[in-house]
Design a protein around this motif. Structure first.
Motif, short mmCIF file in Angstrom:
data_model
loop_
_atom_site.label_atom_id
_atom_site.label_comp_id
_atom_site.label_asym_id
_atom_site.label_seq_id
_atom_site.Cartn_x
_atom_site.Cartn_y
_atom_site.Cartn_z
N THR A 190 0.83 -1.21 0.00
CA THR A 190 0.00 0.00 0.00
C THR A 190 0.87 1.26 0.00
O THR A 190 0.88 2.01 0.98
CB THR A 190 -0.93 0.01 1.23
OG1 THR A 190 -0.13 -0.19 2.40
CG2 THR A 190 -1.99 -1.06 1.15
N PRO A 191 1.62 1.56 -1.06
CA PRO A 191 1.63 0.78 -2.31
C PRO A 191 2.67 -0.32 -2.28
O PRO A 191 3.54 -0.37 -1.40
CB PRO A 191 2.00 1.84 -3.34
CG PRO A 191 2.91 2.77 -2.59
CD PRO A 191 2.34 2.84 -1.19
N GLY A 192 2.60 -1.18 -3.31
CA GLY A 192 3.56 -2.26 -3.45
C GLY A 192 4.81 -1.80 -4.14
O GLY A 192 5.03 -0.59 -4.36
N SER A 193 5.67 -2.75 -4.51
CA SER A 193 6.96 -2.42 -5.14
C SER A 193 7.21 -3.30 -6.35
O SER A 193 6.59 -4.36 -6.51
CB SER A 193 8.09 -2.60 -4.13
OG SER A 193 8.12 -3.94 -3.66
N PHE A 194 8.13 -2.85 -7.16
CA PHE A 194 8.50 -3.60 -8.36
C PHE A 194 9.87 -4.23 -8.17
O PHE A 194 10.71 -3.72 -7.42
CB PHE A 194 8.52 -2.67 -9.58
CG PHE A 194 7.15 -2.22 -10.01
CD1 PHE A 194 6.36 -3.02 -10.83
CD2 PHE A 194 6.65 -0.99 -9.61
CE1 PHE A 194 5.10 -2.61 -11.23
CE2 PHE A 194 5.38 -0.56 -10.01
CZ PHE A 194 4.61 -1.38 -10.81
#
Length: 246
Positions: A190-194
Motif C-alpha cells: 500500500t503501495p507495493g513495489s516492483f
C-alpha cells in the motif's frame, strides 16, 4: 510519460564493433567478447547519426471520407560514423568487401563494390549508463566521399551501416533503453513495489502485461502498485486492473 533523469545521455566514450552475421548481442555490453571485434579508431567530432529514406505518407480515402486512412511506404535507415583508421580491414569496409589485397600489399578498389555484411554493434558510455544499437545483419559501405581537409586533423573514412532483417525477425535493429532494467515482478502493498530493485516502473496498465504479480492470488485490502503515469493498478487473480484492490 514520467520524468526519468537516469534516461538522459551524454556520450563520454564508445565503440563500434562487427561480428559474423547473426551473432547475438553480448550479454555484457561493456565487455564484448569474441567474435565481436572493434572496427578501429573513429571520429571524436562526428560520433554517430541515422539518416532515412522512404516513409512517405499516402492518404487513402473513400467517397464518404476522403481521409480515411494513412499508409506509409517502407523506410530504410542508415547509421553513419567516420572511421579514422586506414589499415586493410578499414579500407575494405570503405571500398567494399571484394576489394582485393594486391601482391604489393595495397588494396585494389573494385569496379563493382560489394558491401560488407556483418552483425553490427554501436555502444555509447555515459558514466554508469550505456546505450547501444544492435543489428544482427547489416551492410557496411562508404557513406560519403573521402576528403582530406587539412594537415592538422585526422583524416576519415565516412561509413554507412544499413540494418537489414535477419532470419524470421520482423525488426532490423534493436536499441537498448536507458534508465535501468525493465520491471519483471510486482509485490502487493500500500503501495507495493516492483522487482528487481531499481528497475524501470511500467508507465501504463498496458505495460504491466508481462509483469508477474506476488502473490499470484487476487490482491485485497487496498493493495496496489503505482505506475509511471501516477495511476494505480492491482492484480485481480487473473489480470492486471486499474485502481486499488477492494
Amino acid at each position: 510519460m514520467a520524468l526519468n533523469d537516469a534516461a538522459t545521455l551524454v556520450v563520454g566514450s564508445g565503440n563500434y564493433l562487427t561480428a559474423p552475421v547473426g551473432t547475438a548481442k553480448p550479454d555484457d555490453l561493456l565487455v564484448p567478447v569474441s567474435p565481436w571485434a572493434s572496427v578501429g579508431h573513429t571520429s571524436l567530432e562526428d560520433l554517430f547519426g541515422i539518416t532515412s529514406e522512404g516513409g512517405e505518407a499516402t492518404t487513402i480515402g473513400t467517397l464518404q471520407n476522403k481521409n480515411l486512412r494513412t499508409k506509409y511506404s517502407a523506410r530504410t535507415e542508415t547509421m553513419t560514423f567516420t572511421l579514422q583508421q586506414f589499415d586493410t580491414p578499414a579500407l575494405r569496409l570503405f571500398y567494399g568487401a571484394n576489394a582485393q589485397v594486391l601482391p604489393d600489399g595495397s588494396v585494389g578498389v573494385p569496379a563493382d563494390p560489394v558491401p560488407t555484411q556483418a552483425a553490427f554493434l554501436a555502444i555509447f558510455i555515459d558514466g554508469e549508463n550505456h546505450f547501444a544499437f544492435y543489428a544482427p545483419r547489416a551492410e557496411i559501405y562508404r557513406a560519403d566521399d573521402m576528403t582530406i581537409a587539412d594537415t592538422e586533423s585526422l583524416a576519415g573514412l565516412p561509413l554507412g551501416v544499413k540494418p537489414m532483417t535477419h532470419g524470421s525477425n520482423s525488426w532490423t535493429y534493436a536499441v537498448t533503453p536507458l534508465g535501468g532494467t525493465v520491471a519483471t515482478g510486482a509485490s502487493a502493498g500500500t503501495p507495493g513495489s516492483f522487482t528487481p530493485a531499481g528497475s524501470v516502473i511500467p508507465a501504463t496498465l498496458a505495460e504491466l502485461a508481462n509483469v508477474i504479480a506476488t502473490p499470484s492470488a487476487a490482491w485485497t485490502g487496498g493493495k496496489h502498485v503505482v505506475l509511471g503515469d501516477g495511476s494505480s493498478a492491482y492484480w485481480s487473480g487473473t489480470a492486471w486492473a486499474s485502481g486499488k484492490a477492494a
